[in-house]
Design a protein around this motif. Structure first.
Motif, mmCIF file in Angstrom:
data_model
loop_
_atom_site.group_PDB
_atom_site.id
_atom_site.type_symbol
_atom_site.label_atom_id
_atom_site.label_comp_id
_atom_site.label_asym_id
_atom_site.label_seq_id
_atom_site.Cartn_x
_atom_site.Cartn_y
_atom_site.Cartn_z
ATOM 1 N N LEU A 98 38.556 -54.667 5.893
ATOM 2 C CA LEU A 98 39.109 -53.357 5.681
ATOM 3 C C LEU A 98 38.467 -52.787 4.471
ATOM 4 N N LYS A 99 38.029 -51.448 4.825
ATOM 5 C CA LYS A 99 37.478 -50.656 3.738
ATOM 6 C C LYS A 99 38.608 -49.677 2.944
ATOM 7 N N ALA A 100 39.444 -49.178 4.053
ATOM 8 C CA ALA A 100 40.407 -48.320 3.812
ATOM 9 C C ALA A 100 41.696 -48.252 4.878
ATOM 10 N N LEU A 101 42.783 -48.102 4.243
ATOM 11 C CA LEU A 101 44.080 -48.421 5.145
ATOM 12 C C LEU A 101 45.110 -47.536 4.892
ATOM 13 N N LEU A 102 45.621 -46.706 5.520
ATOM 14 C CA LEU A 102 46.820 -45.880 5.403
ATOM 15 C C LEU A 102 47.587 -45.802 6.652
ATOM 16 N N GLU A 103 48.832 -45.764 6.348
ATOM 17 C CA GLU A 103 49.920 -45.870 7.518
ATOM 18 C C GLU A 103 50.861 -44.616 7.024
ATOM 19 N N GLU A 104 51.276 -44.131 8.225
ATOM 20 C CA GLU A 104 52.174 -43.140 8.228
ATOM 21 C C GLU A 104 53.353 -43.281 8.859
ATOM 22 N N TRP A 105 54.575 -42.935 8.784
ATOM 23 C CA TRP A 105 55.812 -43.044 9.615
ATOM 24 C C TRP A 105 56.080 -41.346 9.681
ATOM 25 N N ARG A 106 56.110 -40.814 10.695
ATOM 26 C CA ARG A 106 56.719 -39.459 10.950
ATOM 27 C C ARG A 106 58.029 -39.770 11.891
ATOM 28 N N LEU A 107 59.099 -38.590 11.202
ATOM 29 C CA LEU A 107 60.360 -38.913 11.863
ATOM 30 C C LEU A 107 60.531 -37.428 12.427
ATOM 31 N N SER A 108 61.110 -37.368 13.685
ATOM 32 C CA SER A 108 61.298 -36.083 14.024
ATOM 33 C C SER A 108 62.848 -36.133 14.950
ATOM 34 N N PRO A 109 63.722 -34.993 14.855
ATOM 35 C CA PRO A 109 64.938 -35.284 15.640
ATOM 36 C C PRO A 109 64.425 -35.360 17.173
ATOM 37 N N ALA A 110 65.352 -36.316 17.774
ATOM 38 C CA ALA A 110 65.076 -36.510 19.362
ATOM 39 C C ALA A 110 66.447 -36.577 19.890
ATOM 40 N N GLY A 111 67.141 -35.546 20.367
ATOM 41 C CA GLY A 111 68.197 -35.467 20.824
ATOM 42 C C GLY A 111 69.480 -35.866 19.716
ATOM 43 N N THR A 112 70.147 -36.843 19.756
ATOM 44 C CA THR A 112 71.146 -37.142 18.659
ATOM 45 C C THR A 112 70.473 -38.297 17.599
ATOM 46 N N GLY A 113 69.170 -38.630 18.193
ATOM 47 C CA GLY A 113 68.665 -39.734 17.252
ATOM 48 C C GLY A 113 67.327 -39.349 16.608
ATOM 49 N N THR A 114 66.281 -40.262 16.510
ATOM 50 C CA THR A 114 65.058 -39.957 15.972
ATOM 51 C C THR A 114 63.861 -40.469 16.786
ATOM 52 N N ARG A 115 62.812 -39.626 16.751
ATOM 53 C CA ARG A 115 61.576 -40.268 17.276
ATOM 54 C C ARG A 115 60.926 -40.581 16.103
ATOM 55 N N VAL A 116 60.276 -41.920 16.139
ATOM 56 C CA VAL A 116 59.544 -42.515 15.062
ATOM 57 C C VAL A 116 58.100 -42.450 15.493
ATOM 58 N N GLN A 117 57.080 -42.144 14.763
ATOM 59 C CA GLN A 117 55.770 -42.066 15.102
ATOM 60 C C GLN A 117 54.980 -43.035 14.108
ATOM 61 N N TRP A 118 54.275 -44.062 14.273
ATOM 62 C CA TRP A 118 53.585 -44.801 13.168
ATOM 63 C C TRP A 118 52.450 -44.571 13.392
ATOM 64 N N THR A 119 51.304 -43.863 12.637
ATOM 65 C CA THR A 119 50.106 -44.097 12.647
ATOM 66 C C THR A 119 49.252 -45.016 11.841
ATOM 67 N N PHE A 120 48.470 -45.879 12.164
ATOM 68 C CA PHE A 120 47.721 -46.765 11.348
ATOM 69 C C PHE A 120 46.301 -46.334 11.460
ATOM 70 N N ALA A 121 46.002 -45.872 10.471
ATOM 71 C CA ALA A 121 44.546 -45.255 10.047
ATOM 72 C C ALA A 121 43.621 -46.161 9.250
ATOM 73 N N ALA A 122 42.467 -46.692 9.642
ATOM 74 C CA ALA A 122 41.715 -47.601 9.031
ATOM 75 C C ALA A 122 40.378 -47.334 9.135
ATOM 76 N N ASP A 123 39.482 -48.110 8.244
ATOM 77 C CA ASP A 123 38.182 -48.119 8.238
ATOM 78 C C ASP A 123 37.594 -49.291 7.773
ATOM 79 N N GLY A 124 36.540 -49.757 8.596
ATOM 80 C CA GLY A 124 35.903 -50.724 8.066
ATOM 81 C C GLY A 124 34.695 -50.868 8.997
#
Length: 163
Positions: A98-124
């Motif tokens: 690994l040379k670089a790694l960033l993880e992002e969790w995005r949350l947005s309303p989805a009906g009465t719950g939540t849509r969870v989006q996980w982005t795994f961003a890497a370089d190497g």
């Protein structure tokens, strides 16, 4: 031995050479999910099977995380914007390549719950990039299993501070 990675900022989530993006829905509200991600760090191992230990550092500005198999990360929190986003970069790791790694969790309303989006961003180097693309289905399965376990935990009322 831990190695320092290249420090990246939030824009790396869109510019990284390898971007793996996964999403799943949970029944809890975005605020509840965000608290579980950003404030209840010590309990990540209870719902994310790959995580064996996690603890906040620097008064909440960082984290130390251990994965099954012995991989370790020292991270800096880049965004803890409730209830929409939680993101961190890895500053030090013993993971090879690994040379670089960033993880992002995005949350947005989805009906009465939540849509969870996980982005795994890497370089190497090229072999690592290829390996991550090959491992994509396994990372996606681990994410979906973790989100399902988090959903069950939150549905049982085991939010931040619960043991």
């Amino acid at each position: 031995m831990a190695r320092r990675l290249r420090p990246v900022e939030l824009d790396f989530v869109v510019s990284a050479p390898v971007r793996l993006v996964f999403s799943a829905d949970v029944s809890a509200a975005p605020e509840v999910v965000h608290r579980a991600l950003a404030e209840d760090v010590e309990n990540w191992p209870r719902w994310f099977r790959a995580v064996t230990a996690a603890r906040p550092t620097g008064g909440g500005t960082g984290r130390e995380v251990r994965l099954s198999g012995g991989t370790r990360f020292r991270e800096t929190i880049l965004a803890a914007e409730s209830p929409e986003r939680y993101a961190y970069r890895v500053d030090e790791t013993n993971a090879p390549g690994l040379k670089a790694l960033l993880e992002e969790w995005r949350l947005s309303p989805a009906g009465t719950g939540t849509r969870v989006q996980w982005t795994f961003a890497a370089d190497g180097p090229a072999p690592l990039r290829l390996a991550l693309r090959i491992l994509r289905p396994g990372l996606g399965r681990a994410f979906r299993d973790a989100v399902r376990a988090l959903d069950e935990r939150l549905s049982e009322g085991a939010g931040p501070g619960a043991r």
